[in-house]
Design a protein around this motif. Structure first.
Motif, PDB file in Angstrom:
ATOM      1  N   VAL A 112       0.880  -1.153   0.000  1.00 53.94           N
ATOM      2  CA  VAL A 112       0.000   0.000   0.000  1.00 53.94           C
ATOM      3  C   VAL A 112       0.927   1.215   0.000  1.00 53.94           C
ATOM      4  O   VAL A 112       1.692   1.413   0.943  1.00 53.94           O
ATOM      5  N   TYR A 113       0.865   1.967  -1.088  1.00 54.44           N
ATOM      6  CA  TYR A 113       1.815   3.066  -1.266  1.00 54.44           C
ATOM      7  C   TYR A 113       1.083   4.363  -1.591  1.00 54.44           C
ATOM      8  O   TYR A 113       0.260   4.413  -2.499  1.00 54.44           O
ATOM      9  N   PRO A 127      11.637  -8.241  -2.492  1.00 53.60           N
ATOM     10  CA  PRO A 127      11.374  -9.072  -3.672  1.00 53.60           C
ATOM     11  C   PRO A 127      10.048  -9.840  -3.638  1.00 53.60           C
ATOM     12  O   PRO A 127       9.615 -10.341  -4.664  1.00 53.60           O
ATOM     13  N   HIS A 128       9.389  -9.907  -2.490  1.00 54.65           N
ATOM     14  CA  HIS A 128       8.143 -10.679  -2.406  1.00 54.65           C
ATOM     15  C   HIS A 128       6.903  -9.813  -2.626  1.00 54.65           C
ATOM     16  O   HIS A 128       5.786 -10.324  -2.569  1.00 54.65           O
ATOM     17  N   ILE A 129       7.106  -8.523  -2.870  1.00 56.00           N
ATOM     18  CA  ILE A 129       5.973  -7.676  -3.238  1.00 56.00           C
ATOM     19  C   ILE A 129       5.604  -8.005  -4.681  1.00 56.00           C
ATOM     20  O   ILE A 129       6.448  -7.972  -5.580  1.00 56.00           O
ATOM     21  N   VAL A 130       4.325  -8.370  -4.881  1.00 57.20           N
ATOM     22  CA  VAL A 130       3.849  -8.773  -6.204  1.00 57.20           C
ATOM     23  C   VAL A 130       2.912  -7.739  -6.819  1.00 57.20           C
ATOM     24  O   VAL A 130       2.564  -7.841  -7.996  1.00 57.20           O
ATOM     25  N   ALA A 131       2.490  -6.752  -6.016  1.00 56.80           N
ATOM     26  CA  ALA A 131       1.586  -5.715  -6.512  1.00 56.80           C
ATOM     27  C   ALA A 131       1.719  -4.473  -5.650  1.00 56.80           C
ATOM     28  O   ALA A 131       2.114  -4.554  -4.478  1.00 56.80           O
ATOM     29  N   VAL A 132       1.365  -3.342  -6.248  1.00 55.04           N
ATOM     30  CA  VAL A 132       1.348  -2.080  -5.529  1.00 55.04           C
ATOM     31  C   VAL A 132      -0.043  -1.490  -5.698  1.00 55.04           C
ATOM     32  O   VAL A 132      -0.533  -1.318  -6.816  1.00 55.04           O
ATOM     33  N   ALA A 133      -0.695  -1.197  -4.572  1.00 52.83           N
ATOM     34  CA  ALA A 133      -1.988  -0.514  -4.575  1.00 52.83           C
ATOM     35  C   ALA A 133      -1.740   0.910  -4.112  1.00 52.83           C
ATOM     36  O   ALA A 133      -1.151   1.130  -3.052  1.00 52.83           O
ATOM     37  N   SER A 134      -2.168   1.848  -4.909  1.00 50.33           N
ATOM     38  CA  SER A 134      -1.884   3.240  -4.603  1.00 50.33           C
ATOM     39  C   SER A 134      -3.042   4.122  -5.033  1.00 50.33           C
ATOM     40  O   SER A 134      -3.818   3.765  -5.914  1.00 50.33           O
ATOM     41  N   ASP A 135      -3.120   5.295  -4.398  1.00 52.86           N
ATOM     42  CA  ASP A 135      -4.096   6.288  -4.826  1.00 52.86           C
ATOM     43  C   ASP A 135      -3.561   7.081  -6.011  1.00 52.86           C
ATOM     44  O   ASP A 135      -4.235   7.930  -6.563  1.00 52.86           O
ATOM     45  N   ALA A 136      -2.323   6.811  -6.421  1.00 52.69           N
ATOM     46  CA  ALA A 136      -1.703   7.447  -7.585  1.00 52.69           C
ATOM     47  C   ALA A 136      -1.155   6.374  -8.515  1.00 52.69           C
ATOM     48  O   ALA A 136      -0.083   6.515  -9.088  1.00 52.69           O
ATOM     49  N   SER A 137      -1.889   5.259  -8.623  1.00 54.11           N
ATOM     50  CA  SER A 137      -1.349   4.092  -9.335  1.00 54.11           C
ATOM     51  C   SER A 137      -1.018   4.381 -10.799  1.00 54.11           C
ATOM     52  O   SER A 137      -0.082   3.820 -11.343  1.00 54.11           O
ATOM     53  N   GLN A 138      -1.768   5.264 -11.445  1.00 55.46           N
ATOM     54  CA  GLN A 138      -1.505   5.518 -12.868  1.00 55.46           C
ATOM     55  C   GLN A 138      -0.205   6.280 -13.101  1.00 55.46           C
ATOM     56  O   GLN A 138       0.403   6.152 -14.151  1.00 55.46           O
ATOM     57  N   ALA A 147       2.075  -5.911 -10.363  1.00 57.04           N
ATOM     58  CA  ALA A 147       0.722  -5.494 -10.726  1.00 57.04           C
ATOM     59  C   ALA A 147       0.458  -4.113 -10.144  1.00 57.04           C
ATOM     60  O   ALA A 147       0.881  -3.804  -9.037  1.00 57.04           O
ATOM     61  N   ARG A 148      -0.247  -3.315 -10.894  1.00 54.07           N
ATOM     62  CA  ARG A 148      -0.622  -1.958 -10.497  1.00 54.07           C
ATOM     63  C   ARG A 148      -2.110  -2.000 -10.154  1.00 54.07           C
ATOM     64  O   ARG A 148      -2.927  -2.348 -10.998  1.00 54.07           O
ATOM     65  N   LEU A 149      -2.455  -1.660  -8.899  1.00 57.26           N
ATOM     66  CA  LEU A 149      -3.843  -1.715  -8.447  1.00 57.26           C
ATOM     67  C   LEU A 149      -4.264  -0.371  -7.884  1.00 57.26           C
ATOM     68  O   LEU A 149      -3.471   0.326  -7.247  1.00 57.26           O
ATOM     69  N   ASP A 150      -5.523  -0.036  -8.108  1.00 60.45           N
ATOM     70  CA  ASP A 150      -6.086   1.198  -7.572  1.00 60.45           C
ATOM     71  C   ASP A 150      -6.495   0.946  -6.127  1.00 60.45           C
ATOM     72  O   ASP A 150      -7.322   0.082  -5.849  1.00 60.45           O
ATOM     73  N   LEU A 151      -5.934   1.702  -5.228  1.00 58.98           N
ATOM     74  CA  LEU A 151      -6.229   1.555  -3.806  1.00 58.98           C
ATOM     75  C   LEU A 151      -7.711   1.770  -3.508  1.00 58.98           C
ATOM     76  O   LEU A 151      -8.230   1.240  -2.526  1.00 58.98           O
ATOM     77  N   ASN A 152      -8.399   2.479  -4.365  1.00 58.16           N
ATOM     78  CA  ASN A 152      -9.821   2.758  -4.170  1.00 58.16           C
ATOM     79  C   ASN A 152     -10.733   1.751  -4.870  1.00 58.16           C
ATOM     80  O   ASN A 152     -11.928   2.009  -5.004  1.00 58.16           O
ATOM     81  N   ASP A 153     -10.173   0.627  -5.299  1.00 52.64           N
ATOM     82  CA  ASP A 153     -10.961  -0.422  -5.955  1.00 52.64           C
ATOM     83  C   ASP A 153     -10.762  -1.743  -5.209  1.00 52.64           C
ATOM     84  O   ASP A 153     -10.042  -2.630  -5.662  1.00 52.64           O
ATOM     85  N   PRO A 154     -11.393  -1.881  -4.030  1.00 49.76           N
ATOM     86  CA  PRO A 154     -11.165  -3.086  -3.225  1.00 49.76           C
ATOM     87  C   PRO A 154     -11.604  -4.375  -3.924  1.00 49.76           C
ATOM     88  O   PRO A 154     -11.011  -5.421  -3.698  1.00 49.76           O
ATOM     89  N   GLU A 155     -12.606  -4.313  -4.791  1.00 48.17           N
ATOM     90  CA  GLU A 155     -13.025  -5.526  -5.507  1.00 48.17           C
ATOM     91  C   GLU A 155     -11.898  -6.043  -6.392  1.00 48.17           C
ATOM     92  O   GLU A 155     -11.644  -7.243  -6.442  1.00 48.17           O
TER      93      GLU A 155
END
Length: 175
Positions: A112-113, A127-138, A147-155
């Motif tokens: 969570v960044y 090295p074990h981080i497989v995705a980053v969820a952020s409010d500035a993911s783009q 993987a790039r994930l939107d922190l505001n999209d929990p689904e």
């Protein structure tokens, strides 16, 4: 039991994210536990209470029980901190353990960044981080393997975690 980590600096929103993920996961029939590592000394007990007094008097473990919940408090008394595996062994059987903290453990993790916190990302050193969820993911420059994930999209985050751990087949439910 499958383990998946949630990592990030204090204030990034790990607990808030877990509050959003948990009802979605349990709502599709998953049995989920949370294991949180605290970096500071903490005490869930209160001075003056019987259980506090028992521990202060030397009890290595105190199990506090009621009709609503129970908690087992163990005192290390100078012994080394248990490993993640030893902590997990104390949990009741479940489908998924979401692990907050234990950033150096070899389990898949989502970072969570929030760039606004002014802290550097963890993923370059973890090295074990497989995705980053952020409010500035783009706007984040991430390597292709993350993987790039939107922190505001929990689904979407739930789908990612279940897919990574191959837990989707168990539930037969599509989010």
């Amino acid at each position: 039991m499958r383990l998946f980590g949630i990592a990030g600096y204090s204030g990034a929103g790990k607990t808030t994210l877990l509050e959003k993920l948990l009802p979605r996961m349990t709502g599709i029939g998953l049995r989920v536990a949370v294991l949180k590592h605290a970096h500071h000394h903490f005490d869930i007990d209160q001075p003056g209470k019987d259980s506090f007094r028992h521990r202060a008097a030397g009890a290595g473990e105190v199990l506090l029980a009621s009709s609503a919940r129970w908690v087992l408090m163990s005192e290390l008394r100078g012994a080394p901190e248990p490993t993640l595996e030893e902590y997990v062994a104390h949990l009741s059987p479940c489908d998924l353990v979401l692990v907050e903290g234990f950033k150096d453990e070899a389990i898949p993790k989502l970072e969570v960044y929030r760039p606004g916190n002014g802290k550097p990302p963890l993923w370059p050193q973890q090295p074990h981080i497989v995705a980053v969820a952020s409010d500035a993911s783009q706007s984040l420059a991430l390597p292709a393997h993350l993987a790039r994930l939107d922190l505001n999209d929990p689904e979407a985050i739930v789908r990612f975690i279940l897919g990574t751990l191959q837990l989707g087949e168990k539930t037969h439910v599509v989010l």
